[in-house]
Design a protein around this motif. Structure first.
Motif, mmCIF file in Angstrom:
data_model
loop_
_atom_site.group_PDB
_atom_site.id
_atom_site.type_symbol
_atom_site.label_atom_id
_atom_site.label_comp_id
_atom_site.label_asym_id
_atom_site.label_seq_id
_atom_site.Cartn_x
_atom_site.Cartn_y
_atom_site.Cartn_z
ATOM 1 N N ILE A 231 0.815 -1.178 -0.106
ATOM 2 C CA ILE A 231 -0.086 -0.098 0.155
ATOM 3 C C ILE A 231 0.981 1.079 0.187
ATOM 4 O O ILE A 231 0.222 2.364 -0.682
ATOM 5 C CB ILE A 231 -1.009 -0.107 1.059
ATOM 6 C CG1 ILE A 231 -1.974 1.098 0.948
ATOM 7 C CG2 ILE A 231 -0.429 -0.047 2.371
ATOM 8 C CD1 ILE A 231 -2.880 1.062 -0.159
ATOM 9 N N ARG A 232 2.066 0.919 0.486
ATOM 10 C CA ARG A 232 3.027 2.210 0.511
ATOM 11 C C ARG A 232 3.417 2.561 -1.037
ATOM 12 O O ARG A 232 3.237 3.777 -1.466
ATOM 13 C CB ARG A 232 4.240 2.043 1.174
ATOM 14 C CG ARG A 232 5.213 3.265 1.463
ATOM 15 C CD ARG A 232 6.224 3.219 2.403
ATOM 16 N NE ARG A 232 7.092 2.083 2.451
ATOM 17 C CZ ARG A 232 7.868 1.831 3.393
ATOM 18 N NH1 ARG A 232 8.040 2.736 4.505
ATOM 19 N NH2 ARG A 232 8.724 0.800 3.445
ATOM 20 N N LEU A 233 3.458 1.506 -1.676
ATOM 21 C CA LEU A 233 3.953 1.564 -3.055
ATOM 22 C C LEU A 233 2.615 2.343 -3.982
ATOM 23 O O LEU A 233 2.815 3.295 -4.720
ATOM 24 C CB LEU A 233 4.388 0.394 -3.997
ATOM 25 C CG LEU A 233 4.616 0.250 -5.161
ATOM 26 C CD1 LEU A 233 5.896 1.009 -5.417
ATOM 27 C CD2 LEU A 233 4.849 -1.253 -5.688
ATOM 28 N N ALA A 234 1.271 1.888 -3.572
ATOM 29 C CA ALA A 234 0.291 2.343 -4.286
ATOM 30 C C ALA A 234 0.194 3.829 -4.017
ATOM 31 O O ALA A 234 0.004 4.542 -4.484
ATOM 32 C CB ALA A 234 -0.876 1.484 -3.713
ATOM 33 N N ALA A 235 0.442 4.178 -2.575
ATOM 34 C CA ALA A 235 0.386 5.473 -2.305
ATOM 35 C C ALA A 235 1.198 6.443 -2.964
ATOM 36 O O ALA A 235 1.057 7.700 -3.321
ATOM 37 C CB ALA A 235 0.484 5.726 -0.847
ATOM 38 N N PRO B 203 3.074 -11.824 -15.759
ATOM 39 C CA PRO B 203 2.686 -10.801 -15.030
ATOM 40 C C PRO B 203 3.783 -9.657 -14.966
ATOM 41 O O PRO B 203 4.862 -9.736 -14.918
ATOM 42 C CB PRO B 203 2.294 -11.318 -13.724
ATOM 43 C CG PRO B 203 3.438 -12.272 -13.524
ATOM 44 C CD PRO B 203 3.675 -13.022 -14.766
ATOM 45 N N LYS B 204 2.878 -8.362 -14.922
ATOM 46 C CA LYS B 204 3.915 -7.101 -15.250
ATOM 47 C C LYS B 204 4.268 -7.002 -13.560
ATOM 48 O O LYS B 204 3.681 -7.621 -12.651
ATOM 49 C CB LYS B 204 3.213 -6.228 -15.724
ATOM 50 C CG LYS B 204 2.840 -6.179 -17.035
ATOM 51 C CD LYS B 204 2.031 -4.857 -17.749
ATOM 52 C CE LYS B 204 0.514 -5.066 -17.344
ATOM 53 N NZ LYS B 204 -0.154 -5.985 -17.657
ATOM 54 N N SER B 205 5.112 -5.968 -13.416
ATOM 55 C CA SER B 205 5.735 -5.516 -12.263
ATOM 56 C C SER B 205 4.319 -4.862 -11.339
ATOM 57 O O SER B 205 3.416 -4.180 -12.167
ATOM 58 C CB SER B 205 7.013 -4.596 -12.088
ATOM 59 O OG SER B 205 6.365 -3.493 -12.747
ATOM 60 N N MET B 206 4.456 -4.752 -10.149
ATOM 61 C CA MET B 206 3.513 -4.059 -9.271
ATOM 62 C C MET B 206 3.533 -2.676 -9.659
ATOM 63 O O MET B 206 2.329 -2.203 -9.634
ATOM 64 C CB MET B 206 3.873 -4.268 -7.779
ATOM 65 C CG MET B 206 3.235 -5.632 -7.335
ATOM 66 S SD MET B 206 3.416 -5.731 -5.538
ATOM 67 C CE MET B 206 4.941 -6.440 -5.746
ATOM 68 N N GLU B 207 4.512 -2.062 -9.922
ATOM 69 C CA GLU B 207 4.722 -0.513 -9.994
ATOM 70 C C GLU B 207 4.121 -0.276 -11.476
ATOM 71 O O GLU B 207 2.961 0.775 -11.535
ATOM 72 C CB GLU B 207 6.012 -0.102 -9.937
ATOM 73 C CG GLU B 207 6.046 1.137 -9.948
ATOM 74 C CD GLU B 207 7.187 1.887 -9.393
ATOM 75 O OE1 GLU B 207 8.171 1.466 -8.819
ATOM 76 O OE2 GLU B 207 7.367 3.353 -9.468
ATOM 77 N N GLU B 208 4.322 -1.064 -12.428
ATOM 78 C CA GLU B 208 3.717 -0.781 -13.609
ATOM 79 C C GLU B 208 2.333 -0.910 -13.677
ATOM 80 O O GLU B 208 1.513 -0.207 -14.273
ATOM 81 C CB GLU B 208 4.106 -1.992 -14.603
ATOM 82 C CG GLU B 208 5.334 -1.626 -15.726
ATOM 83 C CD GLU B 208 5.809 -2.987 -16.479
ATOM 84 O OE1 GLU B 208 5.429 -2.878 -17.583
ATOM 85 O OE2 GLU B 208 6.256 -3.713 -15.847
ATOM 86 N N ASN B 209 1.752 -2.027 -12.890
ATOM 87 C CA ASN B 209 0.395 -2.170 -12.816
ATOM 88 C C ASN B 209 -0.503 -1.222 -12.151
ATOM 89 O O ASN B 209 -1.697 -0.607 -12.323
ATOM 90 C CB ASN B 209 -0.035 -3.530 -12.084
ATOM 91 C CG ASN B 209 0.039 -4.797 -13.206
ATOM 92 O OD1 ASN B 209 -0.170 -4.731 -14.417
ATOM 93 N ND2 ASN B 209 0.631 -5.678 -12.666
ATOM 94 N N LEU B 210 0.383 -0.814 -10.847
ATOM 95 C CA LEU B 210 -0.344 0.367 -10.190
ATOM 96 C C LEU B 210 -0.409 1.682 -11.200
ATOM 97 O O LEU B 210 -1.366 2.457 -11.013
ATOM 98 C CB LEU B 210 0.473 0.527 -9.045
ATOM 99 C CG LEU B 210 0.103 -0.615 -7.847
ATOM 100 C CD1 LEU B 210 1.430 -0.612 -6.689
ATOM 101 C CD2 LEU B 210 -1.185 -0.559 -7.271
ATOM 102 N N GLN B 211 0.780 2.024 -11.697
ATOM 103 C CA GLN B 211 0.716 3.113 -12.758
ATOM 104 C C GLN B 211 -0.500 2.922 -13.986
ATOM 105 O O GLN B 211 -1.270 3.777 -14.004
ATOM 106 C CB GLN B 211 1.976 3.059 -13.561
ATOM 107 C CG GLN B 211 3.242 3.224 -12.627
ATOM 108 C CD GLN B 211 3.346 4.735 -12.433
ATOM 109 O OE1 GLN B 211 2.512 5.633 -12.610
ATOM 110 N NE2 GLN B 211 4.488 5.197 -11.592
ATOM 111 N N LEU B 212 -0.827 1.606 -14.300
ATOM 112 C CA LEU B 212 -1.828 1.484 -15.229
ATOM 113 C C LEU B 212 -3.315 1.701 -14.570
ATOM 114 O O LEU B 212 -4.137 2.498 -15.323
ATOM 115 C CB LEU B 212 -1.638 -0.102 -15.676
ATOM 116 C CG LEU B 212 -2.536 -0.390 -16.978
ATOM 117 C CD1 LEU B 212 -1.752 0.023 -18.106
ATOM 118 C CD2 LEU B 212 -2.231 -2.018 -17.045
#
Ligand SMILES: NC(=O)c1ccc[n+]([C@@H]2O[C@H](COP(=O)([O-])OP(=O)(O)OC[C@H]3O[C@@H](n4cnc5c(N)ncnc54)[C@H](OP(=O)(O)O)[C@@H]3O)[C@@H](O)[C@H]2O)c1
Length: 289
Positions: A227-231, A273-282
């Motif tokens: 969630i810190r990455l998402a924030a 699967p793509k990286s979490m950061e890529e997906n969160l950006q998407l």
């Protein structure tokens, strides 16, 4: 066109199939959540009702089955064990019996929560030892299904995230409202973006893979760091995030510490699967939050 029966099309993961164009004539089931989806046939059915279940199969006559319907909340399973047993075990096995008779592909969706959590990462051949009703029912279903039909496919899914009603949306909404978010620093998973998981399930089905497969993401992360990455990606106030420990929160279902999956065998056959950061950006760029 061949017919694919997808149970639980109204659920979090099912919704991705409802929106995705496929090379199948798709028949989707829902139970209590009326669902709209263009280009596919919908069937309202209580799968735990044996009569409704067999009427559905007689009506659709599927060429393949993707079984997503479940009681997927571990706390609810703990509180309603009979219901968990009925939908998470019995229904899964009933489909295996049908698929074995017709000799058609059958994919059952299981969970990383079949593992105990003290010896991650877990490969498909590692021994499950679930610590809560949900994980136990899924594991018993896996064993019974493969015993009934050795050509069935078991896909163990990790924590899924994406748009729609799930933990990520809840957390993001709270941060946007200026509310504190408590997240575990001692619970590790290998989360997968729901559309990546949906693509992985289709890959297994289309390649006619059998046996047990893991559909974990490539990164193991705690809920707090996720969630810190998402924030960060959503440019939200990280100071609202409160690190917490599993033992500080009383919940009906026990939670394992680390059920990160080793999904390397699935990566080798093309699951990517793509990286979490890529997906969160998407997700952020869709601006639907
Ligand atoms: N989401 C995750 O993070 C996650 C992680 C690991 C594994 N999984 C597994 O992945 C699969 C899909 O999960 P999900 O998150 O999409 O689940 P979900 O959002 O909880 O959806 C559950 C689906 O099952 C249907 N259903 C429940 N009881 C039913 C019944 N008696 N008869 C017919 N349909 C019934 C629901 O229909 P209605 O809503 O119409 O009632 C809904 O479509 C499940 O097998 C789950 O255990 C999910």
């Amino acid at each position: 066109m061949k017919k694919l029966l997808i149970t639980g099309i109204s659920g979090f993961l099912g919704q991705y199939f409802a929106r995705h164009k496929m090379d199948w004539e798709v028949h989707g089931t829902y139970y209590s959540t009326p669902t709209q989806a263009a280009g596919l046939s919908l069937h309202q059915v209580d799968l735990t009702n044996t009569k409704e279940h067999s009427e559905l199969l007689n009506r659709v006559q599927p060429d393949a089955i993707l079984h997503l319907a479940a009681l997927s909340n571990p706390n609810v399973c703990e509180q309603k064990p009979e219901l968990s047993y009925a939908i998470n075990q019995e229904v899964g096995l009933a489909f295996a019996k049908y698929a074995a008779t017709k000799h058609i592909p059958y994919l059952f969706t299981s969970t990383d929560l079949v593992f105990q959590g003290d010896d991650a990462p877990y490969a498909p051949a590692d021994m499950p030892a679930p610590i809560m009703t949900y994980g136990k029912d899924k594991y018993h279903a896996e064993k019974a299904i493969l015993q009934q039909y050795s050509e069935a496919t078991i896909a163990r899914l990790p924590l899924l995230y994406g748009l729609g009603a799930n933990f990520l949306s809840n957390w993001i909404q709270k941060l946007k409202n200026g509310e504190k978010v408590y997240a575990f620093t001692d619970e590790y998973r290998t989360p997968t973006y729901a559309p990546d998981a949906a693509a992985g399930l289709l890959l297994l089905l289309e390649q006619k893979q059998t046996g047990i497969w893991h559909l974990g993401g490539k990164e193991s992360i705690s809920r707090f760091d996720f969630i810190r990455l998402a924030a960060k990606v959503f440019a939200l106030d990280e100071s609202l995030m409160v690190p917490s420990l599993q033992k500080e929160v009383k919940m009906p279902a026990a939670r394992p510490a680390n059920v990160s999956l080793d999904s390397s065998a699935t990566y080798e056959i093309g699951f990517s699967p793509k990286s979490m950061e890529e997906n969160l950006q998407l997700i952020h760029s869709t601006k639907r939050h």
